[in-house]
Design an enzyme around this catalytic site. Structure first.
Site, mmCIF file in Angstrom:
data_model
loop_
_atom_site.group_PDB
_atom_site.id
_atom_site.type_symbol
_atom_site.label_atom_id
_atom_site.label_comp_id
_atom_site.label_asym_id
_atom_site.label_seq_id
_atom_site.Cartn_x
_atom_site.Cartn_y
_atom_site.Cartn_z
ATOM 1 N N ASP A 151 -18.106 2.268 8.909
ATOM 2 C CA ASP A 151 -18.893 2.125 7.669
ATOM 3 C C ASP A 151 -20.293 2.690 7.878
ATOM 4 O O ASP A 151 -20.863 3.314 6.979
ATOM 5 C CB ASP A 151 -18.986 0.633 7.289
ATOM 6 C CG ASP A 151 -17.619 0.070 6.881
ATOM 7 O OD1 ASP A 151 -17.543 -1.116 6.543
ATOM 8 O OD2 ASP A 151 -16.640 0.856 6.921
ATOM 9 N N GLU A 180 -21.251 5.162 9.860
ATOM 10 C CA GLU A 180 -21.185 6.632 9.826
ATOM 11 C C GLU A 180 -21.007 7.098 8.376
ATOM 12 O O GLU A 180 -21.647 8.041 7.914
ATOM 13 C CB GLU A 180 -20.024 7.110 10.714
ATOM 14 C CG GLU A 180 -19.774 8.609 10.746
ATOM 15 C CD GLU A 180 -21.031 9.433 11.057
ATOM 16 O OE1 GLU A 180 -21.968 8.887 11.691
ATOM 17 O OE2 GLU A 180 -21.090 10.592 10.608
ATOM 18 N N TYR A 181 -20.152 6.380 7.613
ATOM 19 C CA TYR A 181 -19.920 6.726 6.196
ATOM 20 C C TYR A 181 -21.236 6.618 5.428
ATOM 21 O O TYR A 181 -21.619 7.528 4.680
ATOM 22 C CB TYR A 181 -18.871 5.779 5.610
ATOM 23 C CG TYR A 181 -18.612 5.972 4.128
ATOM 24 C CD1 TYR A 181 -19.309 5.229 3.176
ATOM 25 C CD2 TYR A 181 -17.695 6.919 3.673
ATOM 26 C CE1 TYR A 181 -19.095 5.412 1.828
ATOM 27 C CE2 TYR A 181 -17.480 7.105 2.316
ATOM 28 C CZ TYR A 181 -18.172 6.349 1.399
ATOM 29 O OH TYR A 181 -17.969 6.534 0.050
ATOM 30 N N LEU A 217 6.847 -1.846 -23.007
ATOM 31 C CA LEU A 217 8.154 -2.006 -22.377
ATOM 32 C C LEU A 217 8.957 -3.117 -23.049
ATOM 33 O O LEU A 217 8.409 -4.151 -23.417
ATOM 34 C CB LEU A 217 7.953 -2.404 -20.908
ATOM 35 C CG LEU A 217 7.581 -1.276 -19.961
ATOM 36 C CD1 LEU A 217 7.006 -1.835 -18.679
ATOM 37 C CD2 LEU A 217 8.803 -0.435 -19.675
ATOM 38 N N LYS A 219 5.746 -4.608 -11.154
ATOM 39 C CA LYS A 219 5.014 -4.583 -12.428
ATOM 40 C C LYS A 219 3.652 -5.246 -12.196
ATOM 41 O O LYS A 219 3.539 -6.470 -12.201
ATOM 42 C CB LYS A 219 5.795 -5.300 -13.513
ATOM 43 C CG LYS A 219 5.177 -5.139 -14.903
ATOM 44 C CD LYS A 219 6.118 -5.659 -15.997
ATOM 45 C CE LYS A 219 5.531 -5.430 -17.395
ATOM 46 N NZ LYS A 219 4.250 -6.145 -17.615
ATOM 47 N N LYS A 262 13.135 2.094 -14.205
ATOM 48 C CA LYS A 262 13.037 3.331 -14.992
ATOM 49 C C LYS A 262 14.150 4.297 -14.609
ATOM 50 O O LYS A 262 14.479 4.434 -13.435
ATOM 51 C CB LYS A 262 11.694 4.038 -14.698
ATOM 52 C CG LYS A 262 10.473 3.178 -14.954
ATOM 53 C CD LYS A 262 9.203 3.887 -14.508
ATOM 54 C CE LYS A 262 8.003 3.011 -14.766
ATOM 55 N NZ LYS A 262 6.736 3.626 -14.328
HETATM 56 N N1 LIG Z 1 2.392 -2.773 -15.029
HETATM 57 C C1 LIG Z 1 3.047 -1.844 -14.323
HETATM 58 O O1 LIG Z 1 3.027 -1.854 -13.089
HETATM 59 C C2 LIG Z 1 3.827 -0.796 -15.066
HETATM 60 C C3 LIG Z 1 3.768 -0.720 -16.447
HETATM 61 N N2 LIG Z 1 4.452 0.245 -17.110
HETATM 62 C C4 LIG Z 1 5.194 1.129 -16.410
HETATM 63 O O2 LIG Z 1 5.886 2.105 -17.024
HETATM 64 C C5 LIG Z 1 6.007 2.078 -18.455
HETATM 65 C C6 LIG Z 1 4.855 2.756 -19.134
HETATM 66 C C7 LIG Z 1 5.462 3.344 -20.400
HETATM 67 C C8 LIG Z 1 6.962 3.368 -20.239
HETATM 68 C C9 LIG Z 1 7.237 2.877 -18.833
HETATM 69 N N3 LIG Z 1 5.279 1.104 -15.060
HETATM 70 C C10 LIG Z 1 4.616 0.159 -14.367
HETATM 71 N N4 LIG Z 1 4.723 0.134 -12.993
#
Ligand SMILES: NC(=O)c1cnc(OC2CCCC2)nc1N
Length: 328
Positions: free
Chosen positions: A34, A36-37, A84, A116, A288
């Site tokens: 820290d 040096e930073y 979501l 999330k 997803k």
């Molecule tokens: N709170 C989170 O960590 C989180 C929220 N949203 C999303 O993706 C949504 C965004 C729009 C469609 C998919 N990913 C996340 N990891």
């Protein structure tokens, strides 16, 4: 040293400091002390005082912005920030999986499972690699410009490692440790406490004076892309997250790409158990569809994508067992 040498030295200092910021705040793996930073930072501050034209907005010395704002400007999201749909049990997940296969016309779907993060959804705009604007989700179409406050988040690069123009989405949050420190401070001052880290992060980012946000160690994980030249995007979400990480953005490492809803459920159960070990709050798991072309085919409902769902955990702070005593 003359102006020319000063400009070269300032450029070199900026690059070194940005690299150390990346290593410390994004990789959590610093390679200098820290002290040096601070010495590097002090030298750059002195040079910028001596030659004000060197004090560019993307300089690491310019994180804590100027004067308090009278109000927040509105920002129209080029690409809406979707909300979501929720799942609460295995049956909901199986239905999501069945519907995805049916509507996608496939009998096998690859998913990405992400923690999330329980924070504030934000959108960051970078032009030619420079951070130019940050906004809250708002109603998904219109948010508030909180650029000055987001600049104070040390893990948010003011300049990407490549000069690309891209809008990235993520969650700004307050680590549990920082939440406890701030509430202890409020307790000492007889001020009302924040109910949870999410409210503390939202409250900090909605301050009109950036110095207040700068006093709070907020953090951010990026997890998606908004407006971008499609040619820059790889074919899957897995590769997109790797791309964001290569650009110098902080992406949550606790993610997993899987080939069945059974593996999604295993990830959900694993993190239901491991949640208390995290230094930040999560309120579930986001699942997803990995393939971006399949996402296009699935499309969205009025407000939510058909290609993602949030599996919700019960509220974490509901019950805290302290030394065997249950407090609510
Ligand atoms: N709170 C989170 O960590 C989180 C929220 N949203 C999303 O993706 C949504 C965004 C729009 C469609 C998919 N990913 C996340 N990891």
């Amino acid at each position: 040293m003359d102006r020319q040498e000063a400009a070269r030295r300032a450029q070199s200092l900026r690059e070194q400091i940005e690299e150390h910021n990346y290593r410390y705040f994004v990789l959590d793996d610093p390679i200098i002390s820290d002290t040096e930073y601070d010495r590097l930072m002090q030298e750059l501050i002195r040079l910028e005082e001596q030659y004000p034209e060197l004090k560019t907005p993307d300089s690491p010395t310019q994180r804590v912005g100027g004067e308090p704002l009278p109000f927040f400007e509105k920002v129209e999201h080029r690409v809406p920030m979707l909300s979501l749909g929720n799942a609460f049990n295995e049956e909901d997940l199986r239905e999501f999986d069945e519907r995805t296969k049916r509507m996608g016309g496939v009998d096998q779907v690859r998913y990405v499972c992400e923690l999330k993060i329980d924070g504030l959804a934000v959108s960051l705009r970078y032009e030619n690699g420079v951070f130019v604007q940050g906004a809250t989700r708002g109603d998904g179409q219109t948010g508030e410009d909180i650029t000055q406050n987001l600049r104070t988040i040390r893990s948010l690069p003011l300049r990407l490692r490549e000069p690309v123009t891209v809008e990235v989405r993520g969650e700004a949050f307050m680590p549990k440790r920082e939440f406890r420190r701030i509430n202890e401070e409020k307790e000492r001052r007889g001020e009302p406490l924040f109910a949870n880290p999410r409210n503390a992060a939202a409250g900090s980012l909605r301050q009109l004076d950036p110095k207040l946000a700068a006093d709070r160690a907020l953090d951010i994980f990026l997890y998606g892309v908004g407006a971008v030249d499609e040619a820059l995007l790889p074919p899957t979400h897995t590769e997109t997250l790797e791309w964001l990480s290569r650009l110098g953005l902080k992406v949550n490492p606790q993610r997993r790409t899987v080939d069945s809803i059974e593996e999604v459920m295993a990830f959900v159960e694993e993190w239901r158990e491991k949640r208390p070990e995290l230094d930040y709050e999560i309120d579930g798991i986001v699942i997803k569809v990995d393939d971006l072309a399949l996402r296009e085919r699935l499309g969205m409902t009025a407000k939510s994508p058909r290609w993602a769902i949030a599996y919700k955990f019960p509220a974490e702070e509901a019950v805290t067992i302290l030394r065997g005593i249950e407090v609510r």
